[in-house]
Write a protein that holds these residues in place. Structure first.
Motif, mmCIF file in Angstrom:
data_model
loop_
_atom_site.group_PDB
_atom_site.id
_atom_site.type_symbol
_atom_site.label_atom_id
_atom_site.label_comp_id
_atom_site.label_asym_id
_atom_site.label_seq_id
_atom_site.Cartn_x
_atom_site.Cartn_y
_atom_site.Cartn_z
ATOM 1 N N SER A 136 0.849 -1.185 0.000
ATOM 2 C CA SER A 136 0.000 0.000 0.000
ATOM 3 C C SER A 136 0.883 1.232 0.000
ATOM 4 N N VAL A 137 0.294 2.344 -0.430
ATOM 5 C CA VAL A 137 1.042 3.606 -0.493
ATOM 6 C C VAL A 137 0.576 4.512 0.642
ATOM 7 N N PHE A 138 1.546 4.994 1.416
ATOM 8 C CA PHE A 138 1.271 5.973 2.473
ATOM 9 C C PHE A 138 1.538 7.368 1.917
ATOM 10 N N GLN A 139 0.709 8.338 2.323
ATOM 11 C CA GLN A 139 0.935 9.744 1.946
ATOM 12 C C GLN A 139 1.109 10.547 3.223
ATOM 13 N N HIS A 140 2.157 11.386 3.210
ATOM 14 C CA HIS A 140 2.382 12.258 4.370
ATOM 15 C C HIS A 140 3.135 13.496 3.913
ATOM 16 N N SER A 141 2.568 14.627 4.079
ATOM 17 C CA SER A 141 3.075 15.951 3.641
ATOM 18 C C SER A 141 4.017 15.890 2.444
ATOM 19 N N GLY A 142 3.431 15.584 1.305
ATOM 20 C CA GLY A 142 4.166 15.608 0.042
ATOM 21 C C GLY A 142 4.980 14.356 -0.240
ATOM 22 N N LEU A 143 4.977 13.425 0.691
ATOM 23 C CA LEU A 143 5.736 12.179 0.497
ATOM 24 C C LEU A 143 4.790 11.028 0.172
ATOM 25 N N SER A 144 5.121 10.282 -0.911
ATOM 26 C CA SER A 144 4.408 9.032 -1.202
ATOM 27 C C SER A 144 5.370 7.889 -0.937
ATOM 28 N N LEU A 145 4.989 6.976 -0.097
ATOM 29 C CA LEU A 145 5.877 5.894 0.313
ATOM 30 C C LEU A 145 5.166 4.560 0.108
ATOM 31 N N LEU A 146 5.740 3.750 -0.779
ATOM 32 C CA LEU A 146 5.167 2.428 -1.051
ATOM 33 C C LEU A 146 5.766 1.425 -0.069
ATOM 34 N N VAL A 147 4.925 0.747 0.699
ATOM 35 C CA VAL A 147 5.404 -0.271 1.646
ATOM 36 C C VAL A 147 4.880 -1.641 1.195
ATOM 37 N N GLN A 148 5.809 -2.583 1.012
ATOM 38 C CA GLN A 148 5.451 -3.942 0.578
ATOM 39 C C GLN A 148 5.909 -4.916 1.651
ATOM 40 N N GLU A 149 5.001 -5.728 2.121
ATOM 41 C CA GLU A 149 5.314 -6.628 3.236
ATOM 42 C C GLU A 149 4.947 -8.050 2.857
ATOM 43 N N TYR A 150 5.830 -8.992 3.207
ATOM 44 C CA TYR A 150 5.590 -10.402 2.923
ATOM 45 C C TYR A 150 5.645 -11.185 4.225
ATOM 46 N N PHE A 151 4.542 -11.870 4.516
ATOM 47 C CA PHE A 151 4.425 -12.640 5.747
ATOM 48 C C PHE A 151 5.015 -14.038 5.499
ATOM 49 N N LEU A 152 5.970 -14.432 6.312
ATOM 50 C CA LEU A 152 6.730 -15.654 6.062
ATOM 51 C C LEU A 152 6.148 -16.858 6.809
ATOM 52 N N SER A 153 6.510 -18.051 6.338
ATOM 53 C CA SER A 153 5.954 -19.269 6.947
ATOM 54 C C SER A 153 6.430 -19.450 8.390
ATOM 55 N N SER A 154 7.568 -18.863 8.742
ATOM 56 C CA SER A 154 8.033 -18.965 10.141
ATOM 57 C C SER A 154 7.034 -18.294 11.088
ATOM 58 N N MET A 155 6.394 -17.234 10.621
ATOM 59 C CA MET A 155 5.368 -16.562 11.423
ATOM 60 C C MET A 155 4.142 -17.473 11.563
ATOM 61 N N ALA A 156 3.765 -18.103 10.437
ATOM 62 C CA ALA A 156 2.623 -19.031 10.470
ATOM 63 C C ALA A 156 2.893 -20.155 11.461
ATOM 64 N N ASP A 157 4.114 -20.689 11.447
ATOM 65 C CA ASP A 157 4.470 -21.787 12.362
ATOM 66 C C ASP A 157 4.371 -21.319 13.818
ATOM 67 N N ASP A 158 4.994 -20.181 14.113
ATOM 68 C CA ASP A 158 5.046 -19.713 15.505
ATOM 69 C C ASP A 158 3.665 -19.330 16.050
ATOM 70 N N LEU A 159 2.790 -18.836 15.169
ATOM 71 C CA LEU A 159 1.467 -18.385 15.629
ATOM 72 C C LEU A 159 0.370 -19.397 15.324
ATOM 73 N N ASP A 160 0.768 -20.554 14.795
ATOM 74 C CA ASP A 160 -0.216 -21.590 14.460
ATOM 75 C C ASP A 160 -1.269 -21.098 13.483
ATOM 76 N N LEU A 161 -0.835 -20.412 12.473
ATOM 77 C CA LEU A 161 -1.761 -19.895 11.456
ATOM 78 C C LEU A 161 -1.936 -20.949 10.366
ATOM 79 N N PRO A 162 -3.072 -20.951 9.669
ATOM 80 C CA PRO A 162 -3.264 -21.937 8.591
ATOM 81 C C PRO A 162 -2.298 -21.686 7.436
ATOM 82 N N SER A 163 -2.219 -22.676 6.523
ATOM 83 C CA SER A 163 -1.227 -22.549 5.446
ATOM 84 C C SER A 163 -1.544 -21.364 4.522
ATOM 85 N N ARG A 164 -2.820 -21.017 4.378
ATOM 86 C CA ARG A 164 -3.202 -19.819 3.613
ATOM 87 C C ARG A 164 -4.533 -19.309 4.076
#
Ligand SMILES: C=C(O[C@@H]1C=C(C(=O)O)C=C[C@H]1O)C(=O)O
Length: 164
Positions: A136-164
């Protein structure tokens, strides 16, 4: 997308805060992988509405909980818009903590993806193992900042999240 993953992928508040809470007593840490000036990827330029040959600030991090990378993130902003924001010296402090302190912050729509991240391939310990990605793109006083985040399988393992 399963409901537990939706809670993570579709949330519009600070991921840094959410990870800190979810990690409980395990320490949250931002590991800086790369911070440099370069050209955005084509799709990143498109998302920001800039020409691909425009210099950009590129920042890649791993968000670790208890020393395990749970999320990898790449942020991109046009270099010319960064003047006076003081982000060059951010280091291993969270960009999210800074962003969410800005009173005029606006966050654009979130887009989810099942693609693997293309930026961490050379980091063998983090070999792309993403369950979901989003941007998603954040806007803040003239700045556009694209932030891209990828959730890894290690997080799924530690939090017991489903495969998808
Ligand atoms: C956007 C946020 O910032 C997080 C922190 C980042 C960093 O330090 O580079 C990058 C992306 C995010 O995962 C957030 O916490 O919501």
């Amino acid at each position: 997308m399963s409901a537990p993953w939706w809670q993570w992928v579709a949330s519009k508040d600070s991921l840094t805060t959410r990870l800190t809470v979810a990690g409980d007593i395990k320490a949250f840490r931002v590991q800086l992988l790369r911070q440099t000036v370069g050209f955005p990827l084509r799709d990143e330029a498109l998302a920001l509405g800039i020409a691909p040959r425009r210099y950009a600030w590129l920042r890649e991090v791993a968000l670790c909980v208890g020393n395990k990378p749970w999320v990898v993130a790449r942020s991109v902003a046009p270099l010319s818009q960064l003047q006076g924001k003081g982000l060059e010296g951010l280091g291993e402090r969270s960009l999210g903590s800074w962003l969410f302190r800005q009173p005029d912050l606006v966050r654009g729509p979130l887009y989810a993806t099942r693609h693997q991240p293309r930026f961490v391939v050379e980091q063998s310990a983090l070999l792309a193992d993403s369950v979901w990605g989003r941007r998603s793109v954040f806007q803040h006083s003239g700045l556009s900042l694209l932030v891209q985040e990828y959730f890894l399988s290690s997080m799924a393992d530690d939090l017991d999240l489903p495969s998808r």
